[in-house]
Design an enzyme around this catalytic site. Structure first.
Site, PDB file in Angstrom:
ATOM      1  N   HIS A 185       0.816  -1.223   0.000  1.00 17.95           N
ATOM      2  CA  HIS A 185       0.000   0.000   0.000  1.00 17.95           C
ATOM      3  C   HIS A 185       0.847   1.269   0.000  1.00 17.95           C
ATOM      4  CE1 HIS A 185       0.383   0.240   4.521  1.00 17.95           C
ATOM      5  NE2 HIS A 185       0.295   1.521   4.251  1.00 17.95           N
ATOM      6  N   ASP A 232      -0.769  -7.402   1.829  1.00 13.41           N
ATOM      7  CA  ASP A 232      -0.063  -6.114   1.878  1.00 13.41           C
ATOM      8  C   ASP A 232       1.429  -6.332   2.103  1.00 13.41           C
ATOM      9  OD1 ASP A 232       0.299  -3.400   1.836  1.00 13.41           O
ATOM     10  OD2 ASP A 232      -0.461  -3.054   3.868  1.00 13.41           O
ATOM     11  N   SER A 242       4.025   2.603   8.372  1.00 14.69           N
ATOM     12  CA  SER A 242       3.651   1.567   7.409  1.00 14.69           C
ATOM     13  C   SER A 242       4.868   0.939   6.742  1.00 14.69           C
ATOM     14  CB  SER A 242       2.747   2.167   6.328  1.00 14.69           C
ATOM     15  OG  SER A 242       1.493   2.511   6.849  1.00 14.69           O
TER      16      SER A 242
END
Length: 431
Positions: free
Chosen positions: A224, A275, A376
């Site tokens: 992502h 992901d 992230s």
């Protein structure tokens, strides 16, 4: 009036005597003087003793080395005068009212041996990895690493050093289980952490996501992070970096030779599925990463072999303090969370069916610390059989450190076949 005249006469005697050669008298009384200091007293006040220190030492007991500008080893015996943290914030004095309520302070019975006293200089009384101090952050004092360098960083070896090798999951600083909440750290404590930046047309560069070095040529992160800008030429990767926008000694910069996003990646309203991403890196000279005390690979787990629920694990990144913050912190942060079972994480008041077996959940039991925006792609690492192992990749979650809303991580052990099939170098991976 007579009492006042008597006091004035006494002052005159003391001042006149201090101009003579017999002002100070060395006495056998124990003043606990260190570093060659001598215990002395005044001729007229022989019951008052203090330490007369050699030129380069100071402090009540000559315990402060005014010439020391770096620390050796982990700095347990550092007695220099550094007094700010890595963000430039002033340290609190060890005898201040705030610090006296903490574990380490100037009134401890062993304060002198630990270097603590009526000053605010950095010390390492509890044998951490480097000198630290208490810094006032908001309403409470926090332990923060200090702005003082390792003496070894400035030494040139007299003989060629031994060839360094990658040893996955090993760090020069001992594991510490103490990025909403958490504490500032340096890259030595997470030497596999990769900082990933994106180039813009005007030449500027902005931080995008974290990642983890799993072999000399490969970094694993989250899809992502790259889905909106999937061109490999847009990205650069730094290893060995402790600060977001400034140079760290020993850091290495890499181009992205190949950017592999999982073809089955998808995103719901909240959850991210599959992901995971891989970045093959090389320097301008065409080399992969080289091992050092600030650059190391992280071990990969074996298939479906995850630590038991309740295990304490570390997360690292340049993520925001709060989801509403505009800027990322300048210094790398680390904190500890505990793994949560799938059954608990799939409860309706948590995330329900949005959490799958390809994911892991982790949170602080008090809901005070968590991964957040900017973390992230970064690592969730846990100790497994004595080595730090990449258990998860920071993926998604609702808010930051919200009650009953843990961080959700890509489950690395599930994706081992995918990693191996794309890197095609199983023997070079940190297994």
């Amino acid at each position: 009036m007579r009492a006042l005249l008597a006091r004035l006469l006494l002052c005159v005697l003391v001042v006149s005597d201090s101009k003579g050669s017999n002002e100070l008298h060395q006495v056998p009384s124990n003043c606990d003087c260190l570093n060659g200091g001598t215990c002395v007293s005044n001729k007229y006040f022989s019951n008052i003793h203090w330490c007369n220190c050699p030129k380069k030492f100071g402090g009540q007991h000559c315990e402060i080395d005014k010439s020391k500008t770096c620390y050796e080893g982990n700095g347990h015996f550092y007695r220099g005068k550094a007094s700010t943290d890595t963000m430039g914030r002033p340290c609190l004095a060890w005898n201040s009212a705030t610090v006296l309520q903490q574990t380490y302070h100037a009134h401890r019975s062993d304060a002198l041996q630990l270097g603590l006293g009526k000053h605010n200089y950095c010390r390492n009384p509890d044998n951490r990895w480097r000198p630290w101090c208490y810094v006032q952050v908001g309403l409470k004092p926090l332990v923060q690493e200090c702005m003082v360098h390792d003496c070894a960083d400035g030494k040139k070896p007299s003989s060629p050093p031994e060839e360094l090798k990658f040893q996955c999951g090993q760090k020069t600083l001992r594991p510490r289980f103490k990025i909403v909440g958490g504490e500032f750290t340096t890259i030595e404590n997470q030497p596999w952490f990769a900082a990933i930046y994106r180039r813009h047309r005007g030449g500027s560069v902005t931080y995008v996501c974290g990642g983890s070095l799993i072999s000399p040529c490969w970094v694993v992160s989250a899809t992502h992070c790259f889905i909106d800008y999937p061109k490999k030429e847009d990205y650069i990767v730094y290893l060995g970096r402790s600060r977001l926008n400034s140079h760290t000694q020993g850091e290495m910069k890499f181009e992205v030779e190949n950017l592999i996003l999982h073809k089955d990646y998808s995103a719901d309203t909240l959850a991210h599925h599959n992901d995971i991403a891989l970045l093959k890196i090389h320097s301008k000279e065409g080399r992969c990463a080289q091992p050092s005390r600030t650059i190391q690979t992280i071990c990969l787990p074996s298939m479906y072999n995850d630590p038991p629920f309740g295990t304490s694990c570390e997360i690292t990144g340049f993520g925001k303090e709060n989801s509403t913050d505009y800027l990322y912190p300048e210094q790398l942060k680390m904190t500890v969370v505990k793994l949560i079972s799938h059954r608990e994480c799939q409860q309706p008041h948590y995330y329900g069916s949005e959490v799958t077996t390809k994911m892991l959940c982790a949170a602080d039991p008090q809901w005070k610390t968590d991964s957040c925006q900017g973390d992230s792609g970064g690592p969730l690492v846990c100790s497994l059989q004595g080595r730090m192992t990449l258990t998860g990749i920071v993926s998604w979650g609702r808010g930051c450190a919200l009650k009953d809303k843990p961080g959700v991580y890509t489950r690395v052990s599930y994706f081992l076949p995918w990693i191996r099939s794309h890197t095609k170098e199983e023997n070079g991976l940190a297994l």
